[in-house]
Design a protein around this motif. Structure first.
Motif, PDB file in Angstrom:
ATOM      1  N   TYR A  88      89.686  -8.700 114.695  1.00  0.00           N
ATOM      2  CA  TYR A  88      91.024  -9.264 114.535  1.00  0.00           C
ATOM      3  C   TYR A  88      91.387  -9.377 113.056  1.00  0.00           C
ATOM      4  CZ  TYR A  88      90.467 -10.456 119.443  1.00  0.00           C
ATOM      5  OH  TYR A  88      90.255 -10.382 120.797  1.00  0.00           O
ATOM      6  N   ALA A  89      92.600  -8.934 112.739  1.00  0.00           N
ATOM      7  CA  ALA A  89      93.065  -8.945 111.344  1.00  0.00           C
ATOM      8  C   ALA A  89      93.949 -10.162 111.084  1.00  0.00           C
ATOM      9  CB  ALA A  89      93.827  -7.658 111.045  1.00  0.00           C
ATOM     10  N   LEU A  90      93.468 -11.320 111.475  1.00  0.00           N
ATOM     11  CA  LEU A  90      94.242 -12.553 111.322  1.00  0.00           C
ATOM     12  C   LEU A  90      93.742 -13.431 110.188  1.00  0.00           C
ATOM     13  CD1 LEU A  90      94.397 -13.487 115.133  1.00  0.00           C
ATOM     14  CD2 LEU A  90      96.259 -12.520 113.761  1.00  0.00           C
ATOM     15  N   PHE A  91      92.604 -13.038 109.597  1.00  0.00           N
ATOM     16  CA  PHE A  91      91.937 -13.939 108.670  1.00  0.00           C
ATOM     17  C   PHE A  91      91.720 -13.298 107.306  1.00  0.00           C
ATOM     18  CE2 PHE A  91      90.287 -14.213 113.005  1.00  0.00           C
ATOM     19  CZ  PHE A  91      90.687 -15.489 113.380  1.00  0.00           C
ATOM     20  N   ASP A  92      91.863 -14.142 106.269  1.00  0.00           N
ATOM     21  CA  ASP A  92      91.411 -13.728 104.942  1.00  0.00           C
ATOM     22  C   ASP A  92      89.895 -13.765 104.887  1.00  0.00           C
ATOM     23  OD1 ASP A  92      93.781 -13.085 103.759  1.00  0.00           O
ATOM     24  OD2 ASP A  92      94.048 -15.006 102.738  1.00  0.00           O
ATOM     25  N   GLU A  93      89.321 -14.833 105.459  1.00  0.00           N
ATOM     26  CA  GLU A  93      87.862 -14.989 105.444  1.00  0.00           C
ATOM     27  C   GLU A  93      87.404 -15.657 106.743  1.00  0.00           C
ATOM     28  OE1 GLU A  93      85.953 -13.781 103.191  1.00  0.00           O
ATOM     29  OE2 GLU A  93      87.356 -13.385 101.556  1.00  0.00           O
ATOM     30  N   VAL A  94      86.190 -15.270 107.169  1.00  0.00           N
ATOM     31  CA  VAL A  94      85.507 -15.918 108.284  1.00  0.00           C
ATOM     32  C   VAL A  94      84.094 -16.231 107.815  1.00  0.00           C
ATOM     33  CG1 VAL A  94      84.666 -15.723 110.658  1.00  0.00           C
ATOM     34  CG2 VAL A  94      86.863 -14.680 110.025  1.00  0.00           C
ATOM     35  N   ALA A  95      83.632 -17.436 108.043  1.00  0.00           N
ATOM     36  CA  ALA A  95      82.288 -17.811 107.572  1.00  0.00           C
ATOM     37  C   ALA A  95      81.561 -18.610 108.641  1.00  0.00           C
ATOM     38  CB  ALA A  95      82.378 -18.623 106.284  1.00  0.00           C
ATOM     39  N   MET A  96      80.293 -18.261 108.850  1.00  0.00           N
ATOM     40  CA  MET A  96      79.423 -19.004 109.749  1.00  0.00           C
ATOM     41  C   MET A  96      78.504 -19.903 108.936  1.00  0.00           C
ATOM     42  SD  MET A  96      80.287 -18.145 112.799  1.00  0.00           S
ATOM     43  CE  MET A  96      78.916 -18.913 113.668  1.00  0.00           C
ATOM     44  N   SER A 126      80.900 -15.799 102.412  1.00  0.00           N
ATOM     45  CA  SER A 126      82.328 -16.108 102.515  1.00  0.00           C
ATOM     46  C   SER A 126      82.588 -17.612 102.650  1.00  0.00           C
ATOM     47  CB  SER A 126      82.945 -15.373 103.707  1.00  0.00           C
ATOM     48  OG  SER A 126      82.186 -15.599 104.883  1.00  0.00           O
ATOM     49  N   TYR A 127      81.564 -18.363 102.969  1.00  0.00           N
ATOM     50  CA  TYR A 127      81.699 -19.824 103.078  1.00  0.00           C
ATOM     51  C   TYR A 127      82.217 -20.406 101.765  1.00  0.00           C
ATOM     52  CZ  TYR A 127      80.188 -24.701 103.891  1.00  0.00           C
ATOM     53  OH  TYR A 127      80.135 -26.069 104.033  1.00  0.00           O
ATOM     54  N   PHE A 128      81.756 -19.854 100.645  1.00  0.00           N
ATOM     55  CA  PHE A 128      82.158 -20.354  99.329  1.00  0.00           C
ATOM     56  C   PHE A 128      83.534 -19.840  98.909  1.00  0.00           C
ATOM     57  CE2 PHE A 128      77.592 -20.733  99.468  1.00  0.00           C
ATOM     58  CZ  PHE A 128      77.367 -21.972  98.887  1.00  0.00           C
ATOM     59  N   LYS A 129      84.067 -18.864  99.646  1.00  0.00           N
ATOM     60  CA  LYS A 129      85.430 -18.402  99.392  1.00  0.00           C
ATOM     61  C   LYS A 129      86.447 -19.237 100.163  1.00  0.00           C
ATOM     62  CE  LYS A 129      83.910 -13.606  98.685  1.00  0.00           C
ATOM     63  NZ  LYS A 129      84.027 -12.209  99.171  1.00  0.00           N
ATOM     64  N   LEU A 198      71.000 -21.506 102.656  1.00  0.00           N
ATOM     65  CA  LEU A 198      70.049 -20.426 102.882  1.00  0.00           C
ATOM     66  C   LEU A 198      70.778 -19.186 103.378  1.00  0.00           C
ATOM     67  CD1 LEU A 198      67.430 -22.581 104.845  1.00  0.00           C
ATOM     68  CD2 LEU A 198      67.487 -22.126 102.379  1.00  0.00           C
ATOM     69  N   SER A 199      70.170 -18.018 103.145  1.00  0.00           N
ATOM     70  CA  SER A 199      70.771 -16.759 103.599  1.00  0.00           C
ATOM     71  C   SER A 199      71.009 -16.808 105.099  1.00  0.00           C
ATOM     72  CB  SER A 199      69.845 -15.589 103.264  1.00  0.00           C
ATOM     73  OG  SER A 199      69.599 -15.514 101.885  1.00  0.00           O
ATOM     74  N   HIS A 200      72.230 -16.507 105.488  1.00  0.00           N
ATOM     75  CA  HIS A 200      72.560 -16.576 106.909  1.00  0.00           C
ATOM     76  C   HIS A 200      71.766 -15.571 107.729  1.00  0.00           C
ATOM     77  CE1 HIS A 200      75.105 -15.560 110.477  1.00  0.00           C
ATOM     78  NE2 HIS A 200      75.072 -16.877 110.585  1.00  0.00           N
ATOM     79  N   ILE A 201      71.474 -14.438 107.157  1.00  0.00           N
ATOM     80  CA  ILE A 201      70.724 -13.414 107.879  1.00  0.00           C
ATOM     81  C   ILE A 201      69.329 -13.905 108.253  1.00  0.00           C
ATOM     82  CG2 ILE A 201      69.821 -12.329 105.781  1.00  0.00           C
ATOM     83  CD1 ILE A 201      71.015 -10.510 108.976  1.00  0.00           C
ATOM     84  N   SER A 202      68.819 -14.869 107.507  1.00  0.00           N
ATOM     85  CA  SER A 202      67.485 -15.408 107.801  1.00  0.00           C
ATOM     86  C   SER A 202      67.472 -16.256 109.068  1.00  0.00           C
ATOM     87  CB  SER A 202      66.987 -16.261 106.617  1.00  0.00           C
ATOM     88  OG  SER A 202      66.819 -15.461 105.467  1.00  0.00           O
ATOM     89  N   PHE A 226      84.094 -21.398 110.151  1.00  0.00           N
ATOM     90  CA  PHE A 226      85.254 -21.749 109.337  1.00  0.00           C
ATOM     91  C   PHE A 226      86.061 -20.484 109.048  1.00  0.00           C
ATOM     92  CE2 PHE A 226      81.942 -24.802 108.607  1.00  0.00           C
ATOM     93  CZ  PHE A 226      82.587 -26.020 108.587  1.00  0.00           C
ATOM     94  N   VAL A 227      87.377 -20.617 109.145  1.00  0.00           N
ATOM     95  CA  VAL A 227      88.242 -19.458 108.896  1.00  0.00           C
ATOM     96  C   VAL A 227      89.357 -19.850 107.944  1.00  0.00           C
ATOM     97  CG1 VAL A 227      87.757 -18.413 111.147  1.00  0.00           C
ATOM     98  CG2 VAL A 227      89.732 -19.940 110.890  1.00  0.00           C
TER      99      VAL A 227
END
Length: 791
Positions: A88-96, A126-129, A198-202, A226-227
């Protein structure tokens, strides 16, 4: 002109000290409460207001509806974040962000292993953006790679004091991470207090299933999304696509699972989604502050209009000598200004000493930083002006309009009663405000006592809860054996959570070989065979589960029995039930108990053993031996888990934390009810003292004509009695409506019976009697010869 008026006002107040002291005390107390309330409300309203484009930042939360029962959760299924970002192209940023709570954090040093507590979370770059937590070193993109970490400045100083921590290793919950960046310390007015990112991928290594694309049916409050919307995109547009997503990826729960967009600025205020305090509580406190200031202003107006009778000749002479209305009004306003300014100064001094106590009692972090201090000064100045005009306008205008000839003649004439109906009306209003606050304090205190002390069908006193960081069966058995041997330890059990706690997990269930999932969710608690005996939970049918490391039978509560339409507890014994991918047989039925706060209803609940899910050990102890038991238990725990930090809490404390906002409200309402009563007493004392002086000669005449002391006392008492009754007539419906609305937030609540109002009226009557009685009796006992000798 103003200088002369202020000097005259100062002399006037100096010569009438009782009048000045009563007004300054009443106004000072009410203004101190108003300023404290302003600081408290401002503290909460400023939460997370520092993020740029906050109007476009949202947290996505979950809402489920099984069998007509709604459940709210701050978390979401983990795959939702990736789906929103990619499709979906509704967001500037999406963060988990996946929270870990406060796991053990450690580093290796020359002196050995250093251990810390620190809130930690897996987060995407993207959380910090989206949120304004700037980095002072490094780049947020380092969180794209596995095993990297970003720590706050304060945490960096803890881990490696006086050193640059970048490039060094930190161990979080047993896994090593390399520090690649330093974030600025978070401000006190945020709910997002993370010390280590911590790195989300971890997270994939931490929980492969929850990280996978198959976990659409699992919702955890720790997994949050967060979006930041693109400019022009409305939250309703995003919410419109949620049903499509659920239908596509989780069709089995397409009718039960919903997602909602929640503005970041409102997260702090919705307790359904892990908020801290509801805005309605803040507005209630604001009204309380207004009422307190208003009661003090009523005192001021009453005493000013009463005192003005003594000043009729002064006003008449001033006007005869050419003083204008504006000058007379200015003179009264100058006196009001001095009184209010002194009250504000006293209030500000009291507030500065009260802030540490307020922070401690209400779990706040109010500081008089530059911005807060500036806003407080502005608020205090506005408060001074508003109170000065509110309290001083009517008396000033009333005196300025007097005819000079009538004013001079009214000095000893019947005009002394002018304006008394207004004073009576204001006293009635004051009584009404006082009674509303007393009713509020009684209702909140009774509901909190009911919530904390009523029978919840379990034992909760003297139950110590300690963390279980490892799940090796032999280690846990050794720990149990050593602790059980201590004198004063009565029972022990391993469990995922105490019966009544905020840690509750709900899931779907299937009965027997049915393919259909039941249309309601069941709460799940993991525990061993000692759970029922430790908490005195009654088994009503069947047998207890055996001591086992895995599910070997299940216990269910009576509510689940009724939900599944079984005719009796014995009828469900032997039935196979599948819960959380575990298929096992029902061995017994236990009595219903409360697993949530009294805000919500009981849940259908099942209980079985699974050692990997045991998070804590519940130890029932003899509280008379607690002083010796507590150190002994801590010593054994530290010897068993030397690489971890010891944490404990009592079950009663955990239950009390469920009502943190209500307890906070109760403390404030009780304090302000006491202040309202004290202000009312000051006003009544000042007014009755003036009435005694005004009626001195009347009392003398009555006594000469044979009036008894009780009849003279009743002369004063009857006036305040009907005002007290009139105040009750005003306050009763208002207080009933307000407190009934508040009680609706509790599923289990007290009844607002007539005894609450009876106690309130009797209390107000006693306060009035004590305040008015002394002065009226003294006036009644005065020798009539003394009061009449000047005639």
């Amino acid at each position: 002109m103003w200088k002369i008026q202020l000097l005259t006002a100062w002399r006037r107040l100096k010569n009438n000290k009782p009048y000045a002291i009563i007004n300054i005390a009443g106004l000072g107390a009410s203004l101190a409460c108003a300023i404290l309330l302003y600081l408290f409300i401002n503290y909460h309203l400023r939460f997370d207001n520092f993020h740029p484009d906050a109007d476009r930042i949202y947290r996505i939360s979950s809402k489920t509806n099984y069998g007509g029962i709604e459940d709210f959760n701050a978390g979401i299924p983990h795959p939702l974040g990736k789906t929103l970002r990619n499709e979906y192209a509704l967001f500037d940023e999406v963060a988990m962000r996946v929270g870990l709570g406060s796991p053990l954090v450690s580093i290796k040093s020359a002196s050995g292993l250093k251990k810390f507590d620190a809130t930690s979370a897996f987060a995407e770059p993207s959380y910090f953006k989206i949120l304004n937590f700037p980095l002072v070193s490094g780049n947020a993109n380092v969180l794209s790679d596995p095993a990297n970490a970003i720590v706050t400045e304060k945490m960096a100083e803890k881990l490696y004091p006086g050193q640059d921590p970048v490039g060094k290793t930190v161990t979080v919950a047993g896994s090593d991470f390399t520090i690649k960046g330093i974030a600025k310390d978070y401000p006190p007015n945020t709910d997002h207090r993370i010390d280590i990112y911590l790195s989300h991928i971890s997270y994939k290594d931490w929980s492969p299933y929850m990280f996978s694309d198959s976990s659409w049916g699992s919702i955890s409050s720790s997994i949050q999304c967060f979006v930041k919307l693109k400019p022009g995109v409305k939250p309703e547009q995003v919410e419109a696509v949620f049903p499509q997503i659920v239908k596509k990826y989780n069709p089995d729960e397409a009718e039960e699972m919903y997602f909602v967009m929640y503005p970041l600025n409102d997260v702090h205020f919705d307790t359904r989604f892990s908020g801290i305090i509801q805005k309605k509580y803040l507005w209630s406190l604001a009204w309380m502050g207004i009422f307190l200031v208003f009661t003090a202003c009523i005192n001021f107006i009453n005493l000013s209009t009463a005192q003005s009778i003594r000043r009729l000749r002064e006003i008449g002479v001033r006007k005869a000598l050419g003083s204008t209305r504006l000058q007379i009004f200015g003179q009264f306003l100058s006196e009001t200004f001095l009184l209010v300014a002194a009250s504000v100064a006293i209030a500000a001094t009291a507030v500065s000493f009260s802030i540490p106590y307020l922070n401690k009692q209400l779990s706040t972090d109010i500081t008089l930083d530059g911005q807060t201090l500036g806003m407080l000064i502005v608020f205090s100045v506005l408060l001074l002006l508003v109170v000065m005009l509110l309290a001083g306008y009517y008396p000033g205008v009333k005196q300025a309009r007097l005819n000079p000839v009538k004013a001079i003649r009214a000095q000893a004439g019947p005009g002394g009663q002018a304006g008394f109906p207004l004073r009576k009306t204001l006293i009635v209003v004051q009584f009404a405000i006082m009674q509303v606050m007393i009713v509020g304090a009684i209702v909140i205190a009774r509901q909190m006592h009911y919530s904390l002390n009523s029978d919840t069908n379990m034992h909760k006193k003297g139950v110590l809860l300690v963390d279980v960081p490892e799940h090796d069966p032999s280690t846990l058995q050794t720990l149990r054996n050593r602790i059980t041997q201590l004198a004063g330890v009565q029972k022990t059990t391993y469990c995922s959570a105490a019966p009544l706690s905020n840690s509750n997990m709900s899931t779907s269930l299937r009965v027997g070989d049915k393919e259909r999932v039941e249309d309601f969710q069941v709460a799940v608690k993991y525990a061993d065979a000692n759970y029922l005996s430790t908490f005195d939970i009654q088994l009503v049918a069947g047998t207890n589960i055996p001591m086992s490391d895995t599910a070997n039978g299940m216990l269910v509560n009576e509510l689940l029995l009724r939900k599944l339409n079984y005719p009796s507890p014995d009828a469900i014994i032997g039935t196979q039930i599948r819960v959380n991918k575990v298929l096992t047989v029902v061995r017994g039925v236990f009595r219903d108990f409360h697993s949530h706060s009294f805000h919500s209803d009981m849940d259908p609940l099942c209980l079985f053993s699974q050692i990997g899910a045991f998070e804590e050990m519940a130890i029932r102890i003899d509280m008379q031996q607690a002083s010796t038991l507590m150190p002994a238990i801590e010593k054994i725990w530290n010897e068993t888990f030397p690489d971890y930090l010891y944490h404990f809490r009592f079950m009663e404390e955990e239950i009390a934390n469920m009502y943190e906002a209500e307890t906070m409200l109760m403390q404030l309402v009780e304090i302000f009810a006491v202040v309202a009563v004290l202000i009312g007493c000051l006003g009544l004392y000042g007014l009755i003292s003036f009435m005694a002086v005004q009626k001195k000669k009347e009392i003398g005449v009555r006594k000469v004509l044979g009036a008894s002391v009780p009849s003279v006392v009743w002369l004063f008492g009857r006036e305040f009695t009907w005002m007290l009754v009139a105040g009750f007539v005003l306050s009763a419906p208002l207080s009933w409506w307000l407190m009934s609305s508040w009680l609706e937030g509790f599923h289990y609540r007290i009844d607002m019976g007539p005894e609450i109002y009876l106690v309130t009226v009797l209390l107000c009557a006693c306060i009035t009697l004590l305040t008015v009685g002394y002065t009226s009796i003294r006036a009644a006992l005065m020798n009539p010869a003394i009061s009449l000798k000047t005639e």
